[in-house]
Write an enzyme that holds these catalytic residues in place. Structure first.
Site, PDB file in Angstrom:
ATOM      1  N   HIS A  17       0.845  -1.204   0.000  1.00  0.00           N
ATOM      2  CA  HIS A  17       0.000   0.000   0.000  1.00  0.00           C
ATOM      3  C   HIS A  17       0.879   1.252   0.000  1.00  0.00           C
ATOM      4  O   HIS A  17       0.578   2.234  -0.695  1.00  0.00           O
ATOM      5  CB  HIS A  17      -0.900   0.029   1.249  1.00  0.00           C
ATOM      6  CG  HIS A  17      -1.945  -1.050   1.283  1.00  0.00           C
ATOM      7  ND1 HIS A  17      -2.172  -1.845   2.380  1.00  0.00           N
ATOM      8  CD2 HIS A  17      -2.849  -1.454   0.342  1.00  0.00           C
ATOM      9  CE1 HIS A  17      -3.158  -2.696   2.116  1.00  0.00           C
ATOM     10  NE2 HIS A  17      -3.580  -2.481   0.890  1.00  0.00           N
ATOM     11  N   LYS A  41     -19.002  -5.435   8.347  1.00  0.00           N
ATOM     12  CA  LYS A  41     -17.818  -6.294   8.468  1.00  0.00           C
ATOM     13  C   LYS A  41     -17.073  -6.026   9.757  1.00  0.00           C
ATOM     14  O   LYS A  41     -17.107  -4.922  10.270  1.00  0.00           O
ATOM     15  CB  LYS A  41     -16.868  -6.035   7.280  1.00  0.00           C
ATOM     16  CG  LYS A  41     -17.287  -6.724   6.023  1.00  0.00           C
ATOM     17  CD  LYS A  41     -16.169  -6.701   5.018  1.00  0.00           C
ATOM     18  CE  LYS A  41     -16.584  -7.347   3.711  1.00  0.00           C
ATOM     19  NZ  LYS A  41     -15.617  -7.095   2.654  1.00  0.00           N
ATOM     20  N   ARG A  92      -1.651  -5.947  -8.400  1.00  0.00           N
ATOM     21  CA  ARG A  92      -0.523  -6.836  -8.122  1.00  0.00           C
ATOM     22  C   ARG A  92      -0.331  -7.885  -9.208  1.00  0.00           C
ATOM     23  O   ARG A  92       0.777  -8.233  -9.568  1.00  0.00           O
ATOM     24  CB  ARG A  92      -0.718  -7.561  -6.784  1.00  0.00           C
ATOM     25  CG  ARG A  92      -0.541  -6.678  -5.581  1.00  0.00           C
ATOM     26  CD  ARG A  92      -1.143  -7.297  -4.382  1.00  0.00           C
ATOM     27  NE  ARG A  92      -2.558  -7.562  -4.619  1.00  0.00           N
ATOM     28  CZ  ARG A  92      -3.414  -7.965  -3.705  1.00  0.00           C
ATOM     29  NH1 ARG A  92      -2.998  -8.207  -2.490  1.00  0.00           N
ATOM     30  NH2 ARG A  92      -4.677  -8.147  -4.016  1.00  0.00           N
ATOM     31  N   SER A 130      -3.077  -7.679   2.821  1.00  0.00           N
ATOM     32  CA  SER A 130      -3.383  -7.569   4.253  1.00  0.00           C
ATOM     33  C   SER A 130      -3.737  -8.940   4.813  1.00  0.00           C
ATOM     34  O   SER A 130      -3.371  -9.274   5.947  1.00  0.00           O
ATOM     35  CB  SER A 130      -4.559  -6.606   4.468  1.00  0.00           C
ATOM     36  OG  SER A 130      -4.225  -5.327   4.009  1.00  0.00           O
TER      37      SER A 130
END
Ligand code: PNS
Length: 162
Positions: A17, A41, A92, A130
């Site tokens: 990030h 969430k 990515r 993450s």
């Protein structure tokens, strides 16, 4: 003035990030890191913790044109509220493409003015997410070099405690 919004869950913020953010800070006059707060969430780190960790990074990296905030609801509304010209995202691998393609299509439908720019992750970070950080940390592996050093202890301690 060009203003970019870099949105994400950042649960937690990784060096991948940071790579994207540093590129965005070079490209735009101002960049807002927008931390998603989704009440449906349950993140590992609260929104306050995630903002604090990103602010640690902004300070230690000297990213003077970067601000950090939180948002819920639609990203386009947050982007509009801060006067953003562009959304920033990282890519990515080709596996990210489908997901990003869909997000872009929805955002374009909701806002005709906003456009998204993408930065390719450096090869050293192409595996990094993450979720990977959380899994490695939870099993007692080292997360050194995967998250900004300033946050390493906070993240490591939380993950091993869980
Ligand atoms: O990197 P992430 O955590 O997958 O980021 C996803 C994010 C925050 C960009 C996306 O979920 C989002 O923008 N959510 C806010 C709701 C919204 O605007 N939805 C429309 C686009 S899918």
């Amino acid at each position: 003035m060009t203003i970019g919004v870099y949105p994400g869950s950042f649960d937690p913020f990784t060096v991948g990030h940071l790579d994207v953010l540093a590129n965005a800070a070079d490209l735009f006059d101002v960049v807002y890191v927008a931390v998603l707060h989704n009440s449906q969430k349950q993140p590992t780190f609260t929104k306050e913790e995630r903002v604090q960790m990103i602010e640690n990074v902004i300070r230690t990296e000297g990213l003077s044109n970067v601000r950090c905030g939180t948002f819920d609801g639609l990203l386009v509304n947050y982007a509009k509220a801060v006067g953003a010209t562009h959304i920033v995202r990282g890519l990515r691998a080709t596996s990210d493409f489908e997901y990003e393609f869909q997000i872009d299509a929805v955002n374009r439908h909701l806002s005709q003015e906003l456009r998204t720019v993408y930065f390719m992750a450096s090869p050293a970070h192409s595996f990094l997410s993450s979720s990977n950080v959380k899994e490695i940390g939870a099993w007692g592996g080292s997360i050194q070099g995967l998250v900004p050093q300033v946050n390493e202890d906070i993240i490591s301690e939380r993950l091993t405690r869980k």
